[in-house]
Design a protein around this motif. Structure first.
Motif, PDB file in Angstrom:
ATOM      1  N   LEU A   8       0.824  -1.211   0.000  1.00 54.76           N
ATOM      2  CA  LEU A   8       0.000   0.000   0.000  1.00 54.76           C
ATOM      3  C   LEU A   8       0.858   1.261   0.000  1.00 54.76           C
ATOM      4  CD1 LEU A   8      -2.871  -1.015   2.436  1.00 54.76           C
ATOM      5  CD2 LEU A   8      -3.018  -0.686  -0.036  1.00 54.76           C
ATOM      6  N   VAL A   9       1.934   1.262   0.782  1.00 53.96           N
ATOM      7  CA  VAL A   9       2.830   2.422   0.817  1.00 53.96           C
ATOM      8  C   VAL A   9       3.507   2.602  -0.536  1.00 53.96           C
ATOM      9  CG1 VAL A   9       4.908   3.392   1.870  1.00 53.96           C
ATOM     10  CG2 VAL A   9       3.164   2.359   3.311  1.00 53.96           C
ATOM     11  N   LEU A  10       3.966   1.509  -1.141  1.00 57.19           N
ATOM     12  CA  LEU A  10       4.604   1.611  -2.452  1.00 57.19           C
ATOM     13  C   LEU A  10       3.617   2.098  -3.515  1.00 57.19           C
ATOM     14  CD1 LEU A  10       6.844  -1.594  -2.404  1.00 57.19           C
ATOM     15  CD2 LEU A  10       7.570   0.791  -2.130  1.00 57.19           C
ATOM     16  N   GLU A  11       2.382   1.680  -3.413  1.00 56.50           N
ATOM     17  CA  GLU A  11       1.346   2.162  -4.335  1.00 56.50           C
ATOM     18  C   GLU A  11       1.119   3.662  -4.136  1.00 56.50           C
ATOM     19  OE1 GLU A  11      -3.423   1.515  -5.129  1.00 56.50           O
ATOM     20  OE2 GLU A  11      -2.276  -0.163  -4.320  1.00 56.50           O
ATOM     21  N   GLN A  49       5.690  11.129  -1.053  1.00 57.71           N
ATOM     22  CA  GLN A  49       6.745  10.223  -1.499  1.00 57.71           C
ATOM     23  C   GLN A  49       7.840  10.087  -0.445  1.00 57.71           C
ATOM     24  OE1 GLN A  49       7.917  10.818  -5.745  1.00 57.71           O
ATOM     25  NE2 GLN A  49       6.281  12.342  -5.675  1.00 57.71           N
ATOM     26  N   GLN A  50       8.208  11.193   0.191  1.00 55.20           N
ATOM     27  CA  GLN A  50       9.238  11.152   1.238  1.00 55.20           C
ATOM     28  C   GLN A  50       8.798  10.270   2.403  1.00 55.20           C
ATOM     29  OE1 GLN A  50       9.789  15.480   1.770  1.00 55.20           O
ATOM     30  NE2 GLN A  50      11.963  15.043   1.511  1.00 55.20           N
ATOM     31  N   ILE A  51       7.551  10.413   2.816  1.00 58.59           N
ATOM     32  CA  ILE A  51       7.027   9.603   3.916  1.00 58.59           C
ATOM     33  C   ILE A  51       7.052   8.130   3.530  1.00 58.59           C
ATOM     34  CG2 ILE A  51       4.949   9.025   5.237  1.00 58.59           C
ATOM     35  CD1 ILE A  51       4.266  12.079   5.084  1.00 58.59           C
ATOM     36  N   GLY A  52       6.591   7.827   2.326  1.00 57.40           N
ATOM     37  CA  GLY A  52       6.585   6.446   1.864  1.00 57.40           C
ATOM     38  C   GLY A  52       7.976   5.845   1.824  1.00 57.40           C
ATOM     39  N   LEU A  55       9.327   5.002   5.213  1.00 59.96           N
ATOM     40  CA  LEU A  55       8.734   3.793   5.791  1.00 59.96           C
ATOM     41  C   LEU A  55       9.188   2.513   5.112  1.00 59.96           C
ATOM     42  CD1 LEU A  55       5.076   5.068   6.292  1.00 59.96           C
ATOM     43  CD2 LEU A  55       6.801   4.696   8.070  1.00 59.96           C
ATOM     44  N   THR A  56       9.604   2.585   3.856  1.00 59.13           N
ATOM     45  CA  THR A  56       9.881   1.364   3.106  1.00 59.13           C
ATOM     46  C   THR A  56      11.340   1.141   2.751  1.00 59.13           C
ATOM     47  OG1 THR A  56       9.405   2.469   0.994  1.00 59.13           O
ATOM     48  CG2 THR A  56       7.580   1.312   2.067  1.00 59.13           C
ATOM     49  N   ASP A  57      12.163   2.183   2.755  1.00 56.47           N
ATOM     50  CA  ASP A  57      13.567   2.012   2.361  1.00 56.47           C
ATOM     51  C   ASP A  57      14.303   1.068   3.300  1.00 56.47           C
ATOM     52  OD1 ASP A  57      13.524   3.605   0.137  1.00 56.47           O
ATOM     53  OD2 ASP A  57      14.646   5.260   1.009  1.00 56.47           O
ATOM     54  N   GLU A  58      15.046   0.176   2.713  1.00 62.58           N
ATOM     55  CA  GLU A  58      15.891  -0.738   3.488  1.00 62.58           C
ATOM     56  C   GLU A  58      17.062   0.055   4.074  1.00 62.58           C
ATOM     57  OE1 GLU A  58      15.338  -4.029   3.967  1.00 62.58           O
ATOM     58  OE2 GLU A  58      13.472  -3.863   2.832  1.00 62.58           O
ATOM     59  N   GLY A  59      17.491  -0.310   5.258  1.00 61.32           N
ATOM     60  CA  GLY A  59      18.662   0.305   5.867  1.00 61.32           C
ATOM     61  C   GLY A  59      18.390   1.584   6.633  1.00 61.32           C
ATOM     62  N   ARG A  60      17.155   2.079   6.582  1.00 57.58           N
ATOM     63  CA  ARG A  60      16.842   3.288   7.359  1.00 57.58           C
ATOM     64  C   ARG A  60      16.582   2.903   8.805  1.00 57.58           C
ATOM     65  NH1 ARG A  60      16.213   8.061   4.670  1.00 57.58           N
ATOM     66  NH2 ARG A  60      15.717   7.841   2.474  1.00 57.58           N
ATOM     67  N   ASP A  61      16.983   3.772   9.710  1.00 58.49           N
ATOM     68  CA  ASP A  61      16.708   3.572  11.134  1.00 58.49           C
ATOM     69  C   ASP A  61      15.193   3.676  11.359  1.00 58.49           C
ATOM     70  OD1 ASP A  61      16.965   3.312  13.862  1.00 58.49           O
ATOM     71  OD2 ASP A  61      17.604   5.387  14.195  1.00 58.49           O
ATOM     72  N   LYS A  62      14.583   2.631  11.834  1.00 60.99           N
ATOM     73  CA  LYS A  62      13.140   2.602  12.084  1.00 60.99           C
ATOM     74  C   LYS A  62      12.875   3.092  13.508  1.00 60.99           C
ATOM     75  CE  LYS A  62      12.364   0.655   8.076  1.00 60.99           C
ATOM     76  NZ  LYS A  62      11.949   1.425   6.942  1.00 60.99           N
ATOM     77  N   ASN A  63      12.852   4.409  13.694  1.00 61.97           N
ATOM     78  CA  ASN A  63      12.737   4.961  15.032  1.00 61.97           C
ATOM     79  C   ASN A  63      11.398   5.629  15.297  1.00 61.97           C
ATOM     80  OD1 ASN A  63      13.093   7.131  13.377  1.00 61.97           O
ATOM     81  ND2 ASN A  63      14.859   7.978  14.448  1.00 61.97           N
ATOM     82  N   LEU A  64      10.370   5.284  14.527  1.00 61.75           N
ATOM     83  CA  LEU A  64       9.015   5.778  14.794  1.00 61.75           C
ATOM     84  C   LEU A  64       8.269   4.751  15.626  1.00 61.75           C
ATOM     85  CD1 LEU A  64       7.928   7.101  11.287  1.00 61.75           C
ATOM     86  CD2 LEU A  64       8.561   8.463  13.268  1.00 61.75           C
ATOM     87  N   SER A  65       7.542   5.205  16.598  1.00 64.75           N
ATOM     88  CA  SER A  65       6.735   4.271  17.382  1.00 64.75           C
ATOM     89  C   SER A  65       5.319   4.332  16.850  1.00 64.75           C
ATOM     90  CB  SER A  65       6.784   4.628  18.867  1.00 64.75           C
ATOM     91  OG  SER A  65       6.379   5.964  19.047  1.00 64.75           O
TER      92      SER A  65
END
Length: 66
Positions: A8-11, A49-52, A55-65
């Protein structure tokens, strides 16, 4: 079948790209109100697009709760 969150995010990213392309085409309109609206749509679509990507890029720090 129900789409995954990632699908859904990629769409949404792809739809944001389309909106960005369309907005860029009318940003040079002779009507200043159309120019302003196109600039706003362009800005919002790019932000989507930036938000998507965040959320989806590999290697990004996932620091959102979420």
């Amino acid at each position: 079948m129900i789409s995954s969150q990632r699908e859904l995010v990629l769409e949404a990213i792809e739809k944001g790209k389309v909106a960005t392309e369309k907005a860029v085409k009318v940003k040079s309109s002779a009507d200043p109100e159309v120019q302003e609206l196109a600039a706003a749509v362009h800005y919002l679509a790019y932000a989507l697009q930036q938000i998507g990507l965040a959320l989806t890029d590999e290697g990004r720090d996932k620091n959102l709760s979420l």
